[in-house]
Design a protein around this motif. Structure first.
Motif, short mmCIF file in Angstrom:
data_model
loop_
_atom_site.label_atom_id
_atom_site.label_comp_id
_atom_site.label_asym_id
_atom_site.label_seq_id
_atom_site.Cartn_x
_atom_site.Cartn_y
_atom_site.Cartn_z
N ALA A 62 -1.00 -1.42 -6.23
CA ALA A 62 -1.31 -1.61 -7.65
C ALA A 62 -0.03 -1.80 -8.43
O ALA A 62 0.97 -1.11 -8.20
CB ALA A 62 -2.08 -0.41 -8.20
N GLY A 63 -0.07 -2.77 -9.34
CA GLY A 63 1.07 -3.01 -10.21
C GLY A 63 0.59 -3.45 -11.58
O GLY A 63 -0.20 -4.39 -11.69
N ARG A 64 1.03 -2.75 -12.61
CA ARG A 64 0.63 -3.07 -13.99
C ARG A 64 -0.89 -3.18 -14.13
O ARG A 64 -1.41 -4.06 -14.80
CB ARG A 64 1.30 -4.36 -14.46
CG ARG A 64 2.76 -4.15 -14.85
CD ARG A 64 3.26 -5.28 -15.68
NE ARG A 64 3.73 -6.39 -14.88
CZ ARG A 64 3.94 -7.62 -15.36
NH1 ARG A 64 3.66 -7.89 -16.61
NH2 ARG A 64 4.39 -8.57 -14.58
N GLY A 65 -1.59 -2.28 -13.45
CA GLY A 65 -3.04 -2.25 -13.57
C GLY A 65 -3.76 -3.32 -12.77
O GLY A 65 -4.97 -3.47 -12.88
N VAL A 66 -3.04 -4.08 -11.93
CA VAL A 66 -3.62 -5.15 -11.12
C VAL A 66 -3.57 -4.74 -9.65
O VAL A 66 -2.50 -4.36 -9.15
CB VAL A 66 -2.88 -6.48 -11.32
CG1 VAL A 66 -3.46 -7.57 -10.42
CG2 VAL A 66 -2.93 -6.91 -12.77
N GLU A 67 -4.71 -4.81 -8.96
CA GLU A 67 -4.71 -4.56 -7.52
C GLU A 67 -4.20 -5.81 -6.80
O GLU A 67 -4.62 -6.93 -7.11
CB GLU A 67 -6.11 -4.20 -7.03
CG GLU A 67 -6.56 -2.81 -7.42
CD GLU A 67 -7.78 -2.37 -6.63
OE1 GLU A 67 -8.53 -3.26 -6.14
OE2 GLU A 67 -7.99 -1.15 -6.50
N VAL A 68 -3.31 -5.59 -5.84
CA VAL A 68 -2.67 -6.69 -5.12
C VAL A 68 -2.80 -6.45 -3.63
O VAL A 68 -2.41 -5.39 -3.12
CB VAL A 68 -1.18 -6.82 -5.49
CG1 VAL A 68 -0.55 -8.01 -4.76
CG2 VAL A 68 -1.01 -6.98 -7.00
N GLY A 69 -3.37 -7.42 -2.91
CA GLY A 69 -3.40 -7.37 -1.46
C GLY A 69 -2.20 -8.10 -0.90
O GLY A 69 -1.86 -9.20 -1.36
N VAL A 70 -1.52 -7.50 0.08
CA VAL A 70 -0.28 -8.10 0.61
C VAL A 70 -0.31 -8.10 2.13
O VAL A 70 -0.97 -7.26 2.76
CB VAL A 70 0.97 -7.34 0.10
CG1 VAL A 70 1.10 -7.47 -1.41
CG2 VAL A 70 0.92 -5.87 0.50
N TRP A 71 0.42 -9.06 2.73
CA TRP A 71 0.62 -9.07 4.17
C TRP A 71 1.83 -9.94 4.53
O TRP A 71 2.33 -10.70 3.70
CB TRP A 71 -0.63 -9.58 4.91
CG TRP A 71 -1.03 -11.00 4.64
CD1 TRP A 71 -0.57 -12.13 5.25
CD2 TRP A 71 -2.01 -11.44 3.69
NE1 TRP A 71 -1.20 -13.24 4.75
CE2 TRP A 71 -2.09 -12.85 3.80
CE3 TRP A 71 -2.84 -10.78 2.79
CZ2 TRP A 71 -2.95 -13.61 3.00
CZ3 TRP A 71 -3.70 -11.54 2.00
CH2 TRP A 71 -3.74 -12.94 2.12
N ARG A 72 2.27 -9.78 5.78
CA ARG A 72 3.37 -10.56 6.33
C ARG A 72 2.80 -11.57 7.32
O ARG A 72 1.85 -11.26 8.03
CB ARG A 72 4.37 -9.68 7.08
CG ARG A 72 5.02 -8.59 6.30
CD ARG A 72 5.65 -7.57 7.24
NE ARG A 72 6.71 -8.13 8.08
CZ ARG A 72 6.94 -7.76 9.33
NH1 ARG A 72 6.16 -6.87 9.92
NH2 ARG A 72 7.94 -8.29 10.01
#
Length: 398
Positions: free
Chosen positions: A89-99
């Protein structure tokens, strides 16, 4: 580190993923692998009008032993977050991440991108290689698809990596088309989303244009379209470019079009295309994304037809409009060969379809291509976007 000068009009997910907080988010992810982010560059950006965003990055990562590697990272928001992604989560936004290559939506990618594991998988599929292949990435759309080229240890092959629920349908399209048009017949598929294809013969028409080599005449293109099998009529129809004009305009408004005069021009173009009488056209088998990079040719003949994911039911006029849109954008960027070829193709198409129905379709397709400079973060993307938007307006005016 700031990746790009963000705009106040950008949706929150886009501003987050292109701004300084993206480095912190991705740095947390890499920390779990024992790496430290030292540099980050945006490679591609995909935005939906509803705010869902996917960004691909090139990252320099310092390892515990002091070595630095270049890695591909992806971050997604909203409906673009696939199941299995690490969610922060960043600035109230959910973020999905991967490499790369651990794309949770493309499970076959982890095997396909690793030469040793891939060689084992190909052997199990009855396609042995004398040595592990060299793997080159030809295309990657995070969460959607990848295309890999294999050389060494055997004949050149191509792997198309798609979501597992899409691989069977893609194979069926190839098998359906191969007896009728020069579409490569798959050698194998895997349940997790890998399609193995042989190399198609010929040279991309776009490459022929760049070399100044004569491309196939419009009649050769028409012959391929006419040979598409009637069974495609049983497959779903895609929305046409004219039907997607509002979508294109919304994407541009969220990303690349900021000034009031630019928005006014875009609104005027959108309104003009919304009022077009597209005419009545019969449903016929179509490729669905018919343009010069999808066509291979040799000695004036079409010898290969690529990317048939979109093949199905549609209107022939839209096939020609798509090709003409791409050729006119190539010409816009300084290709005399594309300009001359486009004139030939236009003359051929306007013998078959009313000018007043064809040209607005070309305009709509060019408007779709106007989203491209921002998506690939082309240098000078704002100016290139405006050039394409003005080109679309000229087509719309006839």
């Amino acid at each position: 580190m700031t990746l790009a000068p963000t705009r106040p009009t950008w949706p929150a997910p886009l501003a987050l993923l292109l701004g300084p907080d993206a480095s912190e988010l991705l740095g947390v992810t890499l920390g779990g692998y024992g790496g430290r982010l030292t540099a980050l560059r945006v490679v591609t950006v995909g935005v939906q009008p509803g705010g869902a965003t996917v960004v691909q990055y090139a990252a320099d990562v310092q390892r515990a032993d002091g070595t630095t590697t270049r890695e591909t990272l992806a971050a997604t928001t909203g409906s673009r977050i696939p199941q299995g992604a690490a969610v922060l989560a960043g600035r109230g936004v959910e973020v999905g991440v991967w490499r790369w290559p651990q794309d949770p939506a493309l499970p076959a990618l982890a095997t396909a991108a690793h030469p040793g594991r891939l060689a084992v998988a190909l052997h199990a599929l009855g396609i042995p290689r004398e040595t592990p292949p060299h793997v080159k990435v030809r295309a990657y759309r995070p969460g959607r698809r990848a295309v890999l080229e294999l050389t060494g240890g055997g004949p050149r092959l191509f792997l198309k990596i798609v979501r597992p629920d899409a691989v069977q349908g893609l194979r069926e399209r190839h098998d359906l088309l191969a007896p009728h048009v020069p579409v490569p017949r798959p050698l194998a598929t895997t349940p997790d989303g890998m399609l193995v294809l042989p190399e198609a013969a010929g040279t991309p028409v776009r490459t022929l244009l760049s070399r100044g080599t004569p491309p196939p005449p419009p009649t050769a293109l028409a012959a391929v379209l006419d040979a598409l099998p009637p069974a495609l009529l049983e497959l779903p129809a895609r929305r046409t470019h004219l039907q997607r004009v509002r979508h294109f305009a919304d994407v541009l408004t969220h990303t690349a079009v900021g000034a009031d005069d630019e928005r006014a021009e875009l609104d005027a173009l959108t309104a003009r295309l919304a009022d077009v009488d597209g005419g009545a056209h019969p449903s016929v088998p179509v490729h669905g994304d018919f343009y010069e990079s999808q066509l291979l040719a040799s000695s004036g003949r079409i010898t290969g037809l690529l990317d048939v994911d979109t093949a199905g039911r549609g209107h022939r006029i839209d096939e020609w409009a798509t090709l003409l849109a791409h050729l006119s954008v190539l010409a816009l960027h300084g290709s005399p060969a594309a300009r001359g070829y486009g004139a030939q193709v236009l003359a051929h198409a306007e013998q078959r379809f009313p000018r007043a129905q064809l040209r607005p379709r070309i305009a709509a397709a060019v408007l779709g291509l106007a989203t491209g400079p921002f998506r690939v973060q082309q240098e000078g993307w704002r100016e290139h976007t405006q050039e394409r938007q003005r080109l679309a307006t000229r087509w719309a005016r006839g």
